[in-house]
Design a protein around this motif. Sequence first.
Motif, PDB file in Angstrom:
ATOM      1  N   GLU A   1       0.566   3.520  -3.047  1.00 11.53           N
ATOM      2  CA  GLU A   1      -0.731   4.190  -3.135  1.00 11.53           C
ATOM      3  C   GLU A   1      -0.831   5.332  -2.123  1.00 11.53           C
ATOM      4  OE1 GLU A   1      -5.344   3.270  -2.112  1.00 11.53           O
ATOM      5  OE2 GLU A   1      -4.197   1.626  -2.991  1.00 11.53           O
TER       6      GLU A   1
ATOM      7  N   MET B   1       0.800  -1.214   0.000  1.00 10.64           N
ATOM      8  CA  MET B   1       0.000   0.000   0.000  1.00 10.64           C
ATOM      9  C   MET B   1       0.843   1.278   0.000  1.00 10.64           C
ATOM     10  SD  MET B   1      -3.016  -1.097  -0.224  1.00 10.64           S
ATOM     11  CE  MET B   1      -3.828   0.465  -0.052  1.00 10.64           C
TER      12      MET B   1
ATOM     13  N   GLU C   1       1.447   8.236  -3.371  1.00 13.29           N
ATOM     14  CA  GLU C   1       1.417   8.513  -4.802  1.00 13.29           C
ATOM     15  C   GLU C   1       1.511  10.020  -5.052  1.00 13.29           C
ATOM     16  OE1 GLU C   1      -1.421   7.708  -8.684  1.00 13.29           O
ATOM     17  OE2 GLU C   1      -2.014   6.946  -6.743  1.00 13.29           O
TER      18      GLU C   1
END
Length: 57
Positions: free
Chosen positions: A33, A30, A36
């Motif tokens: 993400e 994760m 990002e």
Amino acid sequence: MLTRCQLLPLSKVARVISMGFSEGGDYLKMRDELFEGETVESLAAKIQAFREEQTTD
């Protein structure tokens, strides 16, 4: 990891903890993400703004 989490917004810290430590959660998957579009510079600017906000409250 805890030191880094202290510099993040509370919502991201909660998300990291819930995904990274709950059953089936994987922080490493994760991480991309969560961060990002962030760079060291953009994170540093957010940290600085957060610190300044905390000292004025």
